[in-house]
Design an enzyme around this catalytic site. Structure first.
Site, PDB file in Angstrom:
ATOM      1  N   ASN A   9       0.870  -1.175   0.000  1.00 19.16           N
ATOM      2  CA  ASN A   9       0.000   0.000   0.000  1.00 19.16           C
ATOM      3  C   ASN A   9       0.909   1.228   0.000  1.00 19.16           C
ATOM      4  O   ASN A   9       1.467   1.567   1.033  1.00 19.16           O
ATOM      5  CB  ASN A   9      -0.895  -0.040   1.255  1.00 19.16           C
ATOM      6  CG  ASN A   9      -1.742   1.215   1.403  1.00 19.16           C
ATOM      7  OD1 ASN A   9      -1.823   2.029   0.493  1.00 19.16           O
ATOM      8  ND2 ASN A   9      -2.380   1.353   2.566  1.00 19.16           N
ATOM      9  N   LYS A  11       0.112   4.223  -0.338  1.00 21.33           N
ATOM     10  CA  LYS A  11      -0.549   5.428   0.204  1.00 21.33           C
ATOM     11  C   LYS A  11      -0.282   6.609  -0.744  1.00 21.33           C
ATOM     12  O   LYS A  11      -0.171   6.399  -1.951  1.00 21.33           O
ATOM     13  CB  LYS A  11      -0.090   5.683   1.639  1.00 21.33           C
ATOM     14  CG  LYS A  11      -0.263   4.425   2.510  1.00 21.33           C
ATOM     15  CD  LYS A  11      -0.131   4.644   3.975  1.00 21.33           C
ATOM     16  CE  LYS A  11      -0.338   3.314   4.694  1.00 21.33           C
ATOM     17  NZ  LYS A  11      -0.271   3.438   6.141  1.00 21.33           N
ATOM     18  N   HIS A  98      -9.668   1.081   4.862  1.00 22.15           N
ATOM     19  CA  HIS A  98      -8.402   1.365   5.551  1.00 22.15           C
ATOM     20  C   HIS A  98      -8.667   2.357   6.689  1.00 22.15           C
ATOM     21  O   HIS A  98      -9.463   3.281   6.540  1.00 22.15           O
ATOM     22  CB  HIS A  98      -7.374   1.936   4.565  1.00 22.15           C
ATOM     23  CG  HIS A  98      -6.001   1.963   5.142  1.00 22.15           C
ATOM     24  ND1 HIS A  98      -5.604   2.949   6.010  1.00 22.15           N
ATOM     25  CD2 HIS A  98      -4.957   1.109   5.028  1.00 22.15           C
ATOM     26  CE1 HIS A  98      -4.354   2.689   6.401  1.00 22.15           C
ATOM     27  NE2 HIS A  98      -3.945   1.573   5.814  1.00 22.15           N
ATOM     28  N   GLU A 100      -7.078   4.801   7.710  1.00 25.74           N
ATOM     29  CA  GLU A 100      -6.861   6.217   7.362  1.00 25.74           C
ATOM     30  C   GLU A 100      -8.088   6.788   6.655  1.00 25.74           C
ATOM     31  O   GLU A 100      -8.426   7.956   6.848  1.00 25.74           O
ATOM     32  CB  GLU A 100      -5.593   6.355   6.497  1.00 25.74           C
ATOM     33  CG  GLU A 100      -4.331   6.142   7.332  1.00 25.74           C
ATOM     34  CD  GLU A 100      -3.135   5.604   6.576  1.00 25.74           C
ATOM     35  OE1 GLU A 100      -3.103   5.648   5.340  1.00 25.74           O
ATOM     36  OE2 GLU A 100      -2.200   5.101   7.262  1.00 25.74           O
ATOM     37  N   GLU A 170      -5.708  -4.902  10.551  1.00 21.71           N
ATOM     38  CA  GLU A 170      -4.718  -3.856  10.772  1.00 21.71           C
ATOM     39  C   GLU A 170      -5.043  -3.112  12.053  1.00 21.71           C
ATOM     40  O   GLU A 170      -5.863  -2.183  12.048  1.00 21.71           O
ATOM     41  CB  GLU A 170      -4.726  -2.860   9.599  1.00 21.71           C
ATOM     42  CG  GLU A 170      -4.390  -3.472   8.263  1.00 21.71           C
ATOM     43  CD  GLU A 170      -3.741  -2.458   7.328  1.00 21.71           C
ATOM     44  OE1 GLU A 170      -2.623  -2.709   6.887  1.00 21.71           O
ATOM     45  OE2 GLU A 170      -4.347  -1.405   7.081  1.00 21.71           O
ATOM     46  N   GLY A 176       2.033   2.424  10.801  1.00 26.79           N
ATOM     47  CA  GLY A 176       2.983   3.522  10.642  1.00 26.79           C
ATOM     48  C   GLY A 176       3.622   3.969  11.944  1.00 26.79           C
ATOM     49  O   GLY A 176       4.250   5.022  12.007  1.00 26.79           O
ATOM     50  N   SER A 216       3.090  -1.884  10.497  1.00 23.56           N
ATOM     51  CA  SER A 216       4.537  -1.917  10.744  1.00 23.56           C
ATOM     52  C   SER A 216       5.158  -3.286  10.468  1.00 23.56           C
ATOM     53  O   SER A 216       6.065  -3.720  11.172  1.00 23.56           O
ATOM     54  CB  SER A 216       4.853  -1.444  12.170  1.00 23.56           C
ATOM     55  OG  SER A 216       4.370  -0.125  12.357  1.00 23.56           O
TER      56      SER A 216
HETATM   57  P1  PGA Z   1       2.559   0.401   7.684  1.00 16.29           P
HETATM   58  O1  PGA Z   1       1.124   0.573   6.994  1.00 16.29           O
HETATM   59  O2  PGA Z   1       3.130  -0.893   7.167  1.00 16.29           O
HETATM   60  O3  PGA Z   1       3.357   1.597   7.225  1.00 16.29           O
HETATM   61  O4  PGA Z   1       2.338   0.384   9.155  1.00 16.29           O
HETATM   62  C1  PGA Z   1       0.276  -0.530   6.815  1.00 16.29           C
HETATM   63  C2  PGA Z   1      -1.019  -0.054   6.206  1.00 16.29           C
HETATM   64  O5  PGA Z   1      -1.481   1.035   6.540  1.00 16.29           O
HETATM   65  O6  PGA Z   1      -1.618  -0.745   5.360  1.00 16.29           O
END
Ligand code: PGA
Length: 254
Positions: A9, A11, A98, A100, A170, A176, A216
């Site tokens: 992803n 982003k 997601h 976000e 997640e 993140g 992460s």
């Molecule tokens: P990250 O993001 O690996 O940077 O923690 C995962 C995600 O948001 O899908």
């Protein structure tokens, strides 16, 4: 047998040229590493989709996904992209739900159910994300939260449509942040999710559903996470932006 999936992803990262070179590198590096029933999916910003889907055409193991779609079919929605438009680029997947999108764009479970329907109607397989916040983890409510996200977001589907969905657990507190759920914490939730799927659609469907871990995930922690019985791969944010790290995660299944 359910698929083992490593999905990136990106982003809102990578300009057009950077994205094309990252994808070319990744596709090249993973092409001999993807084995058996394993898939690699790269979910890029819309601007890259058509070009990278064309690059992925000759590669049977690498697929392309969008990161969002609008819930309506078409019309006066300035700046939005429909499921049909996303699919027409050659993308075959779309990330929906997601955290976000839920947190920064106010996407509710009800809205997400509409997006899931739109995606499936136009031949996009949803990578549907669920997961609890830090407060919900600490107060011990996380199983209820996850159950409700499943019920409202995807459990209205027929078994045949549900079989096209990939789930991603997640935990919001791990995205993140550099904090990862321990393999045991993740496994506990993945097993719970599979149990809920079995209760709704039966054991065979539950057994065939790929459930990815995200938050992460990196080349160091992926081996322990992916060795858990109910963890079928990962949804990778930060580490998907580095071709070496992403490829090392893909190679965990070898
Ligand atoms: P990250 O993001 O690996 O940077 O923690 C995962 C995600 O948001 O899908």
């Amino acid at each position: 047998m359910r698929k083992k999936i490593v999905a990136g992803n990106w982003k809102m990262n990578m300009d057009y040229q950077e994205g094309i070179s990252l994808f070319s590198e990744v596709a090249n590096m993973v092409k001999d590493e993807v084995i058996g029933n394993q898939l690699v999916i790269v979910c890029s910003p819309f601007i890259h989709l058509h070009s990278i889907a064309s690059l992925a055409k000759d590669n049977n193991n690498v697929f392309v996904g969008a990161q969002n779609i609008h819930q309506e079919e078409a019309g006066a929605y300035t700046g939005e992209i429909s499921a049909k438009q996303a699919r027409s680029t050659g993308a075959e997947y779309v990330i929906l739900g997601h955290s976000e999108r839920r947190a920064y764009f106010g996407e509710s479970d009800e809205l997400l159910a509409k997006k899931v329907n739109g995606a499936l109607a136009h031949g996009l397989s949803p990578i549907f994300c669920i997961g609890e916040t830090k407060e919900e983890r600490e107060s011990g409510q996380f199983f209820e939260v996850i159950k409700s996200q499943l019920e409202k977001g995807v459990f209205h589907l027929s078994a045949s449509d549900f079989s096209k969905v990939v789930l991603a657990y997640e935990p919001v507190w791990a995205i993140g942040t550099g904090l990862t759920a321990s393999p045991e914490q993740a496994q506990e939730v993945h097993a719970f999710i599979r149990k809920e799927i079995a209760a709704k659609y039966g054991a065979a469907v539950a057994d065939d559903t790929s459930i990815l871990y995200g938050g992460s995930c990196n080349p160091k922690n992926a081996p322990d996470l992916f060795s858990q019985t109910d963890i079928d791969g990962g949804l990778i944010g930060g580490a998907s932006l580095k071709s070496r790290d992403f490829t090392d995660i893909v190679k965990v299944f070898n």
